[in-house]
Design a protein around this motif. Structure first.
Motif, PDB file in Angstrom:
ATOM      1  N   PRO A 229       0.829  -1.209   0.000  1.00 29.20           N
ATOM      2  CA  PRO A 229       0.000   0.000   0.000  1.00 29.20           C
ATOM      3  C   PRO A 229       0.859   1.253   0.000  1.00 29.20           C
ATOM      4  CG  PRO A 229       0.164  -0.871   2.222  1.00 29.20           C
ATOM      5  CD  PRO A 229       0.893  -1.845   1.331  1.00 29.20           C
ATOM      6  N   PRO A 230       0.296   2.407  -0.336  1.00 31.08           N
ATOM      7  CA  PRO A 230       1.040   3.672  -0.218  1.00 31.08           C
ATOM      8  C   PRO A 230       1.560   3.839   1.204  1.00 31.08           C
ATOM      9  CG  PRO A 230      -1.054   3.991  -1.337  1.00 31.08           C
ATOM     10  CD  PRO A 230      -1.084   2.601  -0.790  1.00 31.08           C
ATOM     11  N   SER A 231       2.752   4.388   1.316  1.00 27.68           N
ATOM     12  CA  SER A 231       3.390   4.466   2.624  1.00 27.68           C
ATOM     13  C   SER A 231       3.800   5.885   2.980  1.00 27.68           C
ATOM     14  CB  SER A 231       4.627   3.570   2.676  1.00 27.68           C
ATOM     15  OG  SER A 231       5.278   3.690   3.920  1.00 27.68           O
ATOM     16  N   PRO A 232       3.263   6.434   4.057  1.00 28.29           N
ATOM     17  CA  PRO A 232       3.721   7.752   4.514  1.00 28.29           C
ATOM     18  C   PRO A 232       5.112   7.699   5.129  1.00 28.29           C
ATOM     19  CG  PRO A 232       2.177   6.824   6.098  1.00 28.29           C
ATOM     20  CD  PRO A 232       2.197   5.888   4.916  1.00 28.29           C
ATOM     21  N   HIS A 233       5.620   6.481   5.369  1.00 30.52           N
ATOM     22  CA  HIS A 233       6.939   6.328   5.978  1.00 30.52           C
ATOM     23  C   HIS A 233       8.070   6.357   4.954  1.00 30.52           C
ATOM     24  CE1 HIS A 233       4.901   5.393   9.700  1.00 30.52           C
ATOM     25  NE2 HIS A 233       4.226   4.438   9.101  1.00 30.52           N
ATOM     26  N   LEU A 234       7.728   6.248   3.657  1.00 25.55           N
ATOM     27  CA  LEU A 234       8.738   6.279   2.604  1.00 25.55           C
ATOM     28  C   LEU A 234       8.575   7.546   1.776  1.00 25.55           C
ATOM     29  CD1 LEU A 234       8.580   2.563   1.383  1.00 25.55           C
ATOM     30  CD2 LEU A 234      10.100   3.565   3.107  1.00 25.55           C
ATOM     31  N   THR A 235       9.663   7.951   1.122  1.00 18.42           N
ATOM     32  CA  THR A 235       9.625   9.153   0.297  1.00 18.42           C
ATOM     33  C   THR A 235      10.054   8.816  -1.123  1.00 18.42           C
ATOM     34  OG1 THR A 235      11.904   9.728   0.875  1.00 18.42           O
ATOM     35  CG2 THR A 235      10.144  10.650   2.253  1.00 18.42           C
ATOM     36  N   GLY A 236       9.681   9.693  -2.064  1.00 14.72           N
ATOM     37  CA  GLY A 236      10.110   9.491  -3.438  1.00 14.72           C
ATOM     38  C   GLY A 236       9.169  10.099  -4.445  1.00 14.72           C
ATOM     39  N   GLY A 237       9.191   9.549  -5.625  1.00 10.49           N
ATOM     40  CA  GLY A 237       8.324   9.962  -6.719  1.00 10.49           C
ATOM     41  C   GLY A 237       7.615   8.751  -7.291  1.00 10.49           C
TER      42      GLY A 237
ATOM     43  N   PRO B  49       5.895   3.146  -7.131  1.00 11.15           N
ATOM     44  CA  PRO B  49       6.695   4.092  -6.357  1.00 11.15           C
ATOM     45  C   PRO B  49       8.166   4.017  -6.736  1.00 11.15           C
ATOM     46  CG  PRO B  49       6.177   2.174  -5.030  1.00 11.15           C
ATOM     47  CD  PRO B  49       5.431   2.002  -6.318  1.00 11.15           C
ATOM     48  N   VAL B  50       8.822   5.170  -6.775  1.00  6.81           N
ATOM     49  CA  VAL B  50      10.271   5.269  -6.932  1.00  6.81           C
ATOM     50  C   VAL B  50      10.794   5.755  -5.588  1.00  6.81           C
ATOM     51  CG1 VAL B  50      12.157   6.305  -8.225  1.00  6.81           C
ATOM     52  CG2 VAL B  50       9.993   5.803  -9.375  1.00  6.81           C
ATOM     53  N   ILE B  51      11.401   4.870  -4.831  1.00  7.31           N
ATOM     54  CA  ILE B  51      11.711   5.132  -3.426  1.00  7.31           C
ATOM     55  C   ILE B  51      13.047   5.855  -3.306  1.00  7.31           C
ATOM     56  CG2 ILE B  51      12.067   4.092  -1.158  1.00  7.31           C
ATOM     57  CD1 ILE B  51      10.410   1.669  -2.237  1.00  7.31           C
ATOM     58  N   THR B  52      13.031   6.992  -2.624  1.00  5.33           N
ATOM     59  CA  THR B  52      14.254   7.771  -2.439  1.00  5.33           C
ATOM     60  C   THR B  52      14.729   7.824  -0.985  1.00  5.33           C
ATOM     61  OG1 THR B  52      13.046   9.855  -2.168  1.00  5.33           O
ATOM     62  CG2 THR B  52      13.665   9.214  -4.420  1.00  5.33           C
ATOM     63  N   GLY B  53      13.929   7.347  -0.057  1.00  8.36           N
ATOM     64  CA  GLY B  53      14.335   7.380   1.347  1.00  8.36           C
ATOM     65  C   GLY B  53      13.178   7.045   2.257  1.00  8.36           C
ATOM     66  N   GLY B  54      13.356   7.377   3.528  1.00  8.36           N
ATOM     67  CA  GLY B  54      12.300   7.140   4.494  1.00  8.36           C
ATOM     68  C   GLY B  54      12.731   6.237   5.625  1.00  8.36           C
TER      69      GLY B  54
END
Length: 395
Positions: free
Chosen positions: A144-152, A242-247
């Motif tokens: 699912p979408p995650s508010p704990h991860l960041t990215g585009g 999702p393209v994960i950049t951090g979190g």
């Protein structure tokens, strides 16, 4: 429902299906269940990989599926150059994935149309009151979408076209970035499935999780027309990845974990954070699970995959850093320059990059030289937190 299983894999996408088949092959005596909410395994997708991505064991598992193979190499196209690469390329349609699993798995392992209400350490509860008991449970459902991860986001529409005359495309085009750059890094992905069938995918690396399907379909039609091809669409798919950049990976997993239930696939964090290129990671994970499945109880299997996920997160930090540069430092219409520069590097480096196996020397080489983004924007991107990966709308 169907008695007691030795292992139940919940989610019949690429990761779940490969795990079920790998366990079945390694341990024929184990009773396996592959539980899927939809009517088919694999959803509506196409997965591709380079031959160099996988070893012999992975090739043996993937060899069960009738993938399309191209032996003439592949190419990329950018405004300043076109390059032919030598690696053989393969692609698997989810419809063939589904048919193969139904043929190779026992009938009692195939549990489609089973919407999961909840999971526990020893059972899968199905909406409507049915229950699947199992000694080990692996949760491979969609992340699912995650508010704990960041990215585009990587948004795309893919279409299979049947053209009226031979298209004369000799090999896969992994990226055609000569198209107009709209809202982010945009490229067309082309697979010649036969002399008169083409798979075309219009892909965007963009800041927001929004997909205007009608607009992308019009752009694909315009691309087809511009090439002089005439025909009709015979199949289509869409995606928003999702393209994960951090979190905070620990917080992300904690929000999804059920005690003594193993997490795998994208839900467990087993993804390439920048490319969303999943086959090498999924098949390696399936084989690793098959190796230990008979010797681990449910809690031990959950710990095994948790530790494996933590190692994967640590090992893929380089790609998250590059993702921060892509989204934070490059202006949307200039993002193609990052990939344009990258594809000038040596082919073995490019192959290792897609398989998430970059060496320290590879990383130095990727970062060396004049950056294709403004320096101050690059510094700001690296210091920034990034946008949370929460889902938007699709039209």
């Amino acid at each position: 429902m169907n008695g007691h299983y030795d292992i139940a894999i919940v989610g019949g996408g690429l990761a779940g299906g490969l795990i079920a088949l790998a366990v079945r092959r390694a341990h024929p005596a184990m009773r396996v269940a592959l539980v899927e909410a939809g009517d088919t395994f694999g959803g509506n997708h196409r997965w591709s990989w380079f031959d160099s991505d996988i070893d012999a064991a992975a090739g043996a598992l993937l060899g069960a599926f009738p993938a399309k193979t191209w032996h003439g190499g592949n190419e990329v196209r950018f405004p300043s150059y076109t390059r032919r690469l030598e690696a053989d390329y393969r692609s698997l349609d989810s419809r063939d994935f589904d048919a193969t699993l139904r043929r190779l798995l026992p009938q009692d392992a195939i549990l489609t149309g089973c919407l999961v209400a909840s999971l526990s350490a020893d059972a899968v509860e199905i909406a409507g009151g049915k229950r699947i008991a199992a000694a080990r449970i692996v949760d491979c459902r969609t992340a699912p979408p995650s508010p704990h991860l960041t990215g585009g986001w990587q948004a795309f529409v893919g279409q299979t076209w049947r053209v009226h005359h031979a298209h004369r495309l000799a090999r896969p085009v992994i990226m055609d970035a000569t198209v107009d750059q709209i809202g982010g890094y945009r490229f067309m992905y082309l697979l010649p499935l036969s002399e008169t069938e083409l798979f075309l995918e219009d892909t965007y690396y963009q800041d927001t999780p929004r997909l205007d399907r009608a607009a992308l379909e019009r752009r694909i039609a315009g691309y087809v027309s511009g090439k002089g091809w005439k025909g009709e669409v015979i199949h289509s798919e869409t995606g928003m990845l999702p393209v994960i950049t951090g979190g905070d990976f620990d917080a992300h997993r904690a929000a999804l974990e059920v005690p003594s239930v193993a997490l795998a696939g994208a839900r467990g964090g087993f993804v390439h954070p920048l490319t969303s290129y999943t086959v090498p990671i999924a098949v390696a994970n399936a084989l690793a699970i098959a190796d230990v499945a008979a010797d681990c109880d449910g809690p031990a299997l959950a710990r095994f995959l948790s530790e494996r996920a933590q190692r994967h997160w640590s090992a893929t930090g380089f790609y998250r850093l590059l993702g921060k540069m892509l989204f934070g430092a490059a202006r949307p219409e200039e993002r193609y320059r990052i990939f344009e520069r990258f594809y000038r590097l040596r082919e073995p480096l490019i192959e290792r990059f897609y398989a998430a196996r970059s060496t320290p020397a590879d990383m130095v080489r990727v970062l060396a030289g004049k950056p294709p983004v403004p320096v101050m924007r690059a510094v700001g991107a690296l210091l920034g937190k990034g946008a949370p990966l929460v889902q938007g709308d699709e039209r």
